[in-house]
Design an enzyme around this catalytic site. Sequence first.
Site, PDB file in Angstrom:
ATOM      1  N   ALA A  16      22.616  28.092  22.675  1.00  0.00           N
ATOM      2  CA  ALA A  16      23.403  28.039  24.021  1.00  0.00           C
ATOM      3  C   ALA A  16      24.608  29.058  24.091  1.00  0.00           C
ATOM      4  O   ALA A  16      24.597  29.866  24.836  1.00  0.00           O
ATOM      5  CB  ALA A  16      24.007  26.704  24.301  1.00  0.00           C
ATOM      6  N   ARG A  44      26.124  15.452  22.245  1.00  0.00           N
ATOM      7  CA  ARG A  44      26.629  14.268  21.537  1.00  0.00           C
ATOM      8  C   ARG A  44      28.333  14.102  21.590  1.00  0.00           C
ATOM      9  O   ARG A  44      28.592  13.185  21.864  1.00  0.00           O
ATOM     10  CB  ARG A  44      25.999  14.212  20.259  1.00  0.00           C
ATOM     11  CG  ARG A  44      24.815  13.107  20.239  1.00  0.00           C
ATOM     12  CD  ARG A  44      24.425  12.965  18.579  1.00  0.00           C
ATOM     13  NE  ARG A  44      24.239  14.298  18.231  1.00  0.00           N
ATOM     14  CZ  ARG A  44      23.455  14.656  17.011  1.00  0.00           C
ATOM     15  NH1 ARG A  44      23.025  13.808  16.314  1.00  0.00           N
ATOM     16  NH2 ARG A  44      23.419  15.991  16.793  1.00  0.00           N
ATOM     17  N   ASP A  87      23.089  10.848  24.333  1.00  0.00           N
ATOM     18  CA  ASP A  87      22.579  10.573  23.225  1.00  0.00           C
ATOM     19  C   ASP A  87      20.988  10.467  23.480  1.00  0.00           C
ATOM     20  O   ASP A  87      20.453   9.602  24.500  1.00  0.00           O
ATOM     21  CB  ASP A  87      22.978   9.073  22.609  1.00  0.00           C
ATOM     22  CG  ASP A  87      22.196   8.612  21.513  1.00  0.00           C
ATOM     23  OD1 ASP A  87      21.291   9.214  21.117  1.00  0.00           O
ATOM     24  OD2 ASP A  87      22.881   7.864  20.682  1.00  0.00           O
ATOM     25  N   LYS A 150      10.459  27.886  20.963  1.00  0.00           N
ATOM     26  CA  LYS A 150       9.712  27.476  19.905  1.00  0.00           C
ATOM     27  C   LYS A 150      10.422  26.874  18.702  1.00  0.00           C
ATOM     28  O   LYS A 150      11.659  26.966  18.792  1.00  0.00           O
ATOM     29  CB  LYS A 150       8.948  29.082  19.281  1.00  0.00           C
ATOM     30  CG  LYS A 150      10.101  29.703  18.593  1.00  0.00           C
ATOM     31  CD  LYS A 150       9.434  30.962  18.199  1.00  0.00           C
ATOM     32  CE  LYS A 150       9.404  31.040  16.428  1.00  0.00           C
ATOM     33  NZ  LYS A 150      10.538  31.412  15.885  1.00  0.00           N
ATOM     34  N   ASP A 179       8.946  32.558  24.592  1.00  0.00           N
ATOM     35  CA  ASP A 179       8.682  33.130  23.420  1.00  0.00           C
ATOM     36  C   ASP A 179       9.389  34.427  23.632  1.00  0.00           C
ATOM     37  O   ASP A 179       9.322  35.033  24.440  1.00  0.00           O
ATOM     38  CB  ASP A 179       7.261  33.624  23.170  1.00  0.00           C
ATOM     39  CG  ASP A 179       6.923  34.365  21.803  1.00  0.00           C
ATOM     40  OD1 ASP A 179       7.683  35.535  21.774  1.00  0.00           O
ATOM     41  OD2 ASP A 179       6.263  34.146  21.103  1.00  0.00           O
ATOM     42  N   HIS A 180      10.740  34.554  22.942  1.00  0.00           N
ATOM     43  CA  HIS A 180      11.806  35.739  23.399  1.00  0.00           C
ATOM     44  C   HIS A 180      11.327  37.041  23.248  1.00  0.00           C
ATOM     45  O   HIS A 180      11.809  38.087  23.953  1.00  0.00           O
ATOM     46  CB  HIS A 180      13.125  35.222  22.765  1.00  0.00           C
ATOM     47  CG  HIS A 180      13.244  36.042  21.350  1.00  0.00           C
ATOM     48  ND1 HIS A 180      12.842  35.340  20.247  1.00  0.00           N
ATOM     49  CD2 HIS A 180      13.879  37.214  21.008  1.00  0.00           C
ATOM     50  CE1 HIS A 180      13.133  35.969  19.207  1.00  0.00           C
ATOM     51  NE2 HIS A 180      13.490  37.012  19.529  1.00  0.00           N
ATOM     52  N   GLU A 217      12.445  42.982   9.613  1.00  0.00           N
ATOM     53  CA  GLU A 217      13.983  42.808   9.697  1.00  0.00           C
ATOM     54  C   GLU A 217      14.492  43.016   8.426  1.00  0.00           C
ATOM     55  O   GLU A 217      13.953  42.986   7.637  1.00  0.00           O
ATOM     56  CB  GLU A 217      13.849  41.144  10.018  1.00  0.00           C
ATOM     57  CG  GLU A 217      13.188  40.790  11.256  1.00  0.00           C
ATOM     58  CD  GLU A 217      13.599  39.177  11.319  1.00  0.00           C
ATOM     59  OE1 GLU A 217      14.618  39.004  11.854  1.00  0.00           O
ATOM     60  OE2 GLU A 217      12.816  38.457  11.071  1.00  0.00           O
ATOM     61  N   HIS A 241       5.274  35.389  18.090  1.00  0.00           N
ATOM     62  CA  HIS A 241       5.766  36.665  18.588  1.00  0.00           C
ATOM     63  C   HIS A 241       4.796  37.834  18.248  1.00  0.00           C
ATOM     64  O   HIS A 241       4.621  38.567  19.227  1.00  0.00           O
ATOM     65  CB  HIS A 241       7.009  37.269  17.739  1.00  0.00           C
ATOM     66  CG  HIS A 241       8.074  36.373  17.800  1.00  0.00           C
ATOM     67  ND1 HIS A 241       8.216  35.438  19.194  1.00  0.00           N
ATOM     68  CD2 HIS A 241       9.348  35.743  16.992  1.00  0.00           C
ATOM     69  CE1 HIS A 241       9.399  34.754  19.042  1.00  0.00           C
ATOM     70  NE2 HIS A 241       9.804  35.065  17.692  1.00  0.00           N
ATOM     71  N   LYS A 346      15.463  47.529  10.480  1.00  0.00           N
ATOM     72  CA  LYS A 346      15.104  46.550  11.460  1.00  0.00           C
ATOM     73  C   LYS A 346      14.332  47.333  12.575  1.00  0.00           C
ATOM     74  O   LYS A 346      14.908  48.390  12.908  1.00  0.00           O
ATOM     75  CB  LYS A 346      16.440  45.836  12.104  1.00  0.00           C
ATOM     76  CG  LYS A 346      16.328  45.459  13.389  1.00  0.00           C
ATOM     77  CD  LYS A 346      15.853  43.811  13.308  1.00  0.00           C
ATOM     78  CE  LYS A 346      15.611  43.375  14.664  1.00  0.00           C
ATOM     79  NZ  LYS A 346      14.939  42.197  14.487  1.00  0.00           N
TER      80      LYS A 346
HETATM   81  C1  BG6 Z   1      12.871  34.255  15.733  1.00  0.00           C
HETATM   82  C2  BG6 Z   1      12.687  33.902  14.134  1.00  0.00           C
HETATM   83  O1  BG6 Z   1      11.936  33.596  16.702  1.00  0.00           O
HETATM   84  O2  BG6 Z   1      12.963  35.627  15.769  1.00  0.00           O
HETATM   85  C3  BG6 Z   1      13.651  34.665  13.280  1.00  0.00           C
HETATM   86  O3  BG6 Z   1      12.742  32.398  14.164  1.00  0.00           O
HETATM   87  C4  BG6 Z   1      13.641  36.260  13.612  1.00  0.00           C
HETATM   88  O4  BG6 Z   1      13.377  34.302  11.968  1.00  0.00           O
HETATM   89  C5  BG6 Z   1      13.812  36.463  15.027  1.00  0.00           C
HETATM   90  O5  BG6 Z   1      14.850  36.531  12.785  1.00  0.00           O
HETATM   91  C6  BG6 Z   1      13.443  37.927  15.115  1.00  0.00           C
HETATM   92  O6  BG6 Z   1      13.995  38.125  16.627  1.00  0.00           O
HETATM   93  P1  BG6 Z   1      14.365  39.630  17.005  1.00  0.00           P
HETATM   94  O7  BG6 Z   1      14.533  39.513  18.512  1.00  0.00           O
HETATM   95  O8  BG6 Z   1      15.616  39.988  16.304  1.00  0.00           O
HETATM   96  O9  BG6 Z   1      13.252  40.596  16.661  1.00  0.00           O
END
Ligand code: BG6
Length: 487
Positions: A16, A44, A87, A150, A179-180, A217, A241, A346
């Site tokens: 959050a 909580r 709760d 997730k 799923d970001h 990463e 992902h 990365k």
């Molecule tokens: C998350 C994983 O969904 O995605 C992490 O749980 C991972 O382990 C992360 O580090 C990676 O996301 P991004 O956006 O940094 O590529």
Amino acid sequence: MEPTTFVLFGATGDLAKRKIYPALYNLFIDQKLPPTFALVGLGRRELTDESFQANVEQALRHFSRREATNSALNKDFLRSFRYSVLDIGRKEDYVKLLKRIEQREKELCISPNRLFYLSVGPEFFETIAAGIEESGLGSTSGWKRLVIEKPFGHDLHSARSLNRKLSKAFAEHEIFRIDHYLGKPMVQKLEILQQNPALHALWTNHYIANVQITANETVGVEERAGYYDHVGAIRDMFQNHMLQLLMMLTSHLPNNSNSEMVRFKKKMVMESLEPLQKKEVSASVIRGQYNAGTVQGKPVIGYRSESGVSSTSMNDTFIAARLKIDNFFWRGVPFYIRTGKRMKEKSTRIVIEFKEPLKMSSQANDDKKVPNLLVFEISPNEGITLQLNTRDPQHKGEFKPLQIDFHESRDDVPEAYENLIYDAWHGDPTFFAHWDEVELSWQWVEPILEAFEENLVPLHLYEAGTYGPAESDALLAEDGYHWWFDA
Ligand code: BG6
């Protein structure tokens, strides 16, 4: 945008603070939130509304991509935030929450549209969904939606069971599974770009030799060993992902596709993915685990020495796999997917290597010839590069790749969570995972999970700060290819 009550479970948690509040704030600055909205944060801990607002403000100052200025903050933004203690296991708390929300809806004269956002561990999903249903929170005359993060299950069986339970309280069209990676702007661009006739025409096995999808990463397991050591790269990144990236790239969307079409086509990709048999997994999947090494100039310890990880752990921190889609467009094209922690850099990118229609073997510097490549940089940089193989007339017609580059300036790029929260608020499911996709993804990875469990696939240790085990390179070399851009 319709006036809505945003009901946030896990309002004092890390996600959050780092993602949800900054996303809401940036949407507010961009005037993408309705002029009147209510947010009820739940947790909580005992907190007054004022101290909750102060916590949110602090989070924004730390994590917002745009500076959190006093004037913007003090306007209607923080004033819309309220806090209630809840709760998760106490039924009475949901009834109290309903009263509080109804009161807010009355005060603000807004319709009873409710967006329930579960920013909590997956072990609480079922209990919360049941609490929402039983208390009457979900029986609203407006709309209701459930946003969940997730992991959606631990395997096919648990995912199905979770889905059955959620379905008692919410219909499929009301569930927004985040799923970001689907919120990343470049991934969203893929939806449109592949409908563009110029690319659409090239998007087949006729022209494409292979596709490489990488999510590397530099970080290790961080403080998440308790979670990560039970899931590994296969569940943490690959099942969700990475397969989502594959679906987004290969769904062959017709022009003007709507969200239904996008999801239908993605499902078709998953249905066409050649299944792996458990005994054959080791021929197409490489699993690795990082050893000590140096990442970006800093020495780092190996995975088994990380706090919370067993010294004999067989968990995977790296996966590389060769996948095949058995349909009209993609038959014969290998898709190489890899993801790993403690890698050299990365970078999340997709590389499309085209077949070589130019025959230039009579040229002296034939060895300098490189295939045409189309590269989608997803993160940390956003961009598209088209590398075309051509000849340089000024140098006796030598081969010289020409690069057409587009790069987005980082400041202008909204964060994934901004896009996703905006879409959930609007009720646009395009960039959320449909249950069919989730189920088919678990189904596809199931033999891999079993093969890992039964140790049918060797675990290769790789030095931190590299591109993973040598076996990952060998996987592509078997087919005469190599990973692009490994420096
Ligand atoms: C998350 C994983 O969904 O995605 C992490 O749980 C991972 O382990 C992360 O580090 C990676 O996301 P991004 O956006 O940094 O590529």
